[in-house]
Design an enzyme around this catalytic site. Structure first.
Site, PDB file in Angstrom:
ATOM      1  N   GLY A 168      -9.475 -21.706  -8.201  1.00 55.12           N
ATOM      2  CA  GLY A 168      -9.014 -22.841  -7.394  1.00 55.12           C
ATOM      3  C   GLY A 168      -9.832 -22.973  -6.136  1.00 55.12           C
ATOM      4  N   GLY A 169     -11.111 -22.597  -6.235  1.00 55.23           N
ATOM      5  CA  GLY A 169     -11.988 -22.489  -5.068  1.00 55.23           C
ATOM      6  C   GLY A 169     -12.268 -23.773  -4.326  1.00 55.23           C
ATOM      7  NE  ARG A 170     -15.340 -27.993  -3.906  1.00 56.24           N
ATOM      8  CZ  ARG A 170     -15.833 -28.067  -2.689  1.00 56.24           C
ATOM      9  NH1 ARG A 170     -16.045 -26.974  -1.997  1.00 56.24           N
ATOM     10  NH2 ARG A 170     -16.117 -29.238  -2.157  1.00 56.24           N
ATOM     11  N   GLY A 171      -9.732 -25.812  -3.585  1.00 50.50           N
ATOM     12  CA  GLY A 171      -8.468 -26.142  -2.928  1.00 50.50           C
ATOM     13  C   GLY A 171      -8.562 -25.984  -1.422  1.00 50.50           C
ATOM     14  CG  PHE A 172      -5.816 -26.791   2.640  1.00 42.85           C
ATOM     15  CD1 PHE A 172      -6.785 -26.989   3.617  1.00 42.85           C
ATOM     16  CD2 PHE A 172      -4.532 -26.438   3.042  1.00 42.85           C
ATOM     17  CE1 PHE A 172      -6.488 -26.833   4.959  1.00 42.85           C
ATOM     18  CE2 PHE A 172      -4.226 -26.286   4.376  1.00 42.85           C
ATOM     19  CZ  PHE A 172      -5.202 -26.476   5.340  1.00 42.85           C
ATOM     20  CB  ALA A 173      -5.758 -21.900   1.516  1.00 39.43           C
TER      21      ALA A 173
ATOM     22  CE1 TYR B  16       2.741 -24.153  -6.681  1.00 38.76           C
ATOM     23  CE2 TYR B  16       4.171 -23.261  -4.975  1.00 38.76           C
ATOM     24  CZ  TYR B  16       2.913 -23.429  -5.517  1.00 38.76           C
ATOM     25  OH  TYR B  16       1.817 -22.858  -4.916  1.00 38.76           O
TER      26      TYR B  16
ATOM     27  CE  LYS C 226       1.446 -20.084  -6.664  1.00 35.02           C
ATOM     28  NZ  LYS C 226       0.200 -19.299  -6.708  1.00 35.02           N
TER      29      LYS C 226
END
Length: 559
Positions: free
Chosen positions: A12-17, A157, A161
């Site tokens: 998910g390397g293009r996500g926000f964090a 979610y 999680k």
């Protein structure tokens, strides 16, 4: 980086964090970074191309791998040769879709764990959520990691999680793999595409003035750079070896800025920083819940047809109205985490990163085809719902006119007379009202509103004269019999007017007004799709015409 090249993976390397973690890892230079995400290729934003990430991609210190976590073969490819995996990928938490969340948060996480054990990856750091211990009912004040998972979570979610987190902690020690879980609370900062943009959208729509609940609920927020720092701390603790690694592994850690603040005060600081008013009107959560349930039900019905995810859902109402603060002592003791950016500094950086969302910045956009067709003025704004308040006001006025004058079966002259009479009565009463009533100032209509200037009068007269002259020229041209196209246009226009005359005023109002308020906005939203459909229909008709002409031609030849 000396010696053998060492790789880490950020899912998910293009996500926000995740973007902030990628940049931090590149800057520290401990690993080459493999960015794994859903997109077929990586698309850098303007600030990234000439920044740390852009340079690393060119030099080979970073690479991008298209990866769907639900496909184990793709996960194995992404993790090949990696020493560490930072598993940060997750679907949008605002979409309450159990199937989607389970497929990524549980099945995708299991694929990551399997790949790590098969490929002998040394360390796995999983990005979890504080919501794994939140049931949506009970508040959490200074909660620590001893809190159990609730019997029922606030949404799908959180539930999935928690399952993913449990899998990661259970896998600790499998084939030498060391794992731990990070639970960052309410992440904010530059590059966020959810919290701040949705706040500004609400402010521009006039919806940010409301506080849901009493407004005293306490919250822990975490600046995004602190979240990235916590991941690095966790990885370094796992890599330390000996008792440090043994104590740090197989654990979950709450991560916050360690500065609890009232939730609505935090939101107010962001809104005020961008030039908007802070929320003031309090609405009890119990009043909002039935409305939120209805909105969620409508979304479930219309989501397949393109309805956007609503902001008002039951799970979100619970999040906005209850206290949630967490104790970071365990993270401080076992992985050495302390925030590197204070809350106020994080807020300042966040606000400064959104200059385009400030209240004094007007949204610039090219006019749509529908807007041009409607003249781009007040009519376009009303029919295209650009100013929702004005549109609803116009609709209310039209509804009043309809039920007062048209639905009663009045003739046109009677309807106009009644309308003028109502206007005169309203203006007379308005003129007699005092300047203030119960402390509220009454805005008087200035005389200038009724005055027509000489320039306006001249312009109107010239417009009437120009229209008359144009009509006269057209009539002369028709009388000569030279312009058949003009004759056809005039004849069709008059025919159309005669057909309109057959429609009663009542039917025209009932059908025409709703059609105008719906059709234009639908075309404005779905312009490309409608244009493509029209082209397909025209192409199909032309093809049919061509085929028919060929058949006629062939039959003539045979004869």
């Amino acid at each position: 980086m000396g010696g053998e090249e060492r790789w880490c993976v950020v899912t998910g390397g293009r996500g926000f964090a995740a973007r902030h973690l990628v940049v931090m890892l590149i800057k520290y230079g401990m690993y080459s970074v493999r960015i794994a995400d859903l997109g077929s290729t990586i698309k850098l934003e303007a600030g990234e191309e000439n920044g740390v990430l852009g340079e690393a991609l060119i030099s080979g210190r970073a690479e991008y791998v298209s990866t769907d976590l639900r496909d184990k073969s793709q996960v194995l490819k992404a993790c090949q040769g990696a020493e560490v995996v930072f598993h940060m990928a997750a679907p949008d938490s605002s979409i309450n879709n159990y199937h989607l969340h389970h497929s990524v948060n549980v099945q995708g996480t299991q694929n990551i764990i399997d790949a790590c054990t098969e490929l002998k990856v040394k360390r796995l750091v999983y990005t979890s959520s504080p919501s794994v211990v939140f049931d949506g009912v009970h508040e959490i004040l200074n909660g620590n990691e001893s809190l159990p998972y609730p019997a029922k979570h606030n949404d799908s979610y959180s539930a999935t999680k928690a399952k993913g987190e449990a899998l990661v902690m259970q896998s600790n020690g499998a084939n030498g793999l060391l794992t731990c879980c990070i639970r960052p609370s309410s992440i904010f900062g530059p590059g966020d595409k959810l919290l701040v943009p949705s706040l500004v959208d609400a402010a521009r729509a006039g919806k940010s003035k409301f506080i849901i609940g009493k407004g005293n609920n306490m919250y822990d927020f975490t600046y995004v750079e602190n979240v990235a720092h916590a991941h690095v701390c966790a990885e370094r603790a796992l890599a330390s070896g000996g008792k440090v690694s043994e104590k740090a592994s197989g654990q979950a850690y709450f991560i916050t800025n360690m500065e609890p603040i009232k939730f609505w005060e935090f939101m107010s600081l962001i809104l005020e920083g961008l030039g908007y008013e802070r929320p003031k009107i309090k609405i009890p959560a119990i009043v909002m819940m039935p409305i939120a349930h209805i909105v969620e039900f409508i979304y479930k019905l219309l989501a397949p047809y393109g309805m956007k995810v609503p902001q008002l859902t039951p799970s979100r109402i619970r999040l906005l109205s209850r206290s949630r603060t967490f104790d970071c002592s365990k993270a401080n003791d076992l992985i050495g985490y302390t925030p590197i950016v204070p809350l106020q500094e994080g807020l300042r950086r966040t606000i400064e990163s959104y200059p385009h969302l400030r209240s004094d910045v007007k949204i610039k956009r090219d006019p749509s085809k529908t807007e041009i067709l409607l003249g781009g003025g007040r009519v376009a704004e009303t029919l295209l719902w650009r100013d929702k308040k004005h549109t609803l006001t116009v609709m209310l006025v039209l509804a009043t006119i309809y039920f007062s004058f048209i639905a009663t079966g009045c003739t046109i002259i009677t309807a106009i007379s009644k309308l003028l009479l109502a206007s005169v009565i309203f203006l007379f009463i308005h003129g007699r009202l005092p300047q203030k009533i119960l402390g509220f100032k009454i805005q008087k209509i200035p005389e200038s509103k009724f005055h027509i200037s000489e320039a306006t009068s001249r312009q109107a007269a010239l417009a009437v004269a120009s229209t008359w002259n144009t009509a006269a020229r057209n009539l002369k041209s028709i009388c000569r019999g030279n312009d058949s196209i003009l004759f056809l246009k005039v004849a069709l226009s008059l025919l159309f007017l005669s057909l309109l005359g057959l429609v009663s005023l009542n039917n025209a109002f009932v059908i025409g007004v709703p059609f105008a308020f719906v059709s234009f906005v639908v075309y404005d939203k779905k312009e490309k799709e409608i244009d493509n459909l029209v082209r397909k229909v025209i192409t199909a008709c032309c093809k049919l015409k061509s085929d028919a002409a060929k058949k006629v031609s062939n039959s003539k030849k045979l004869q």
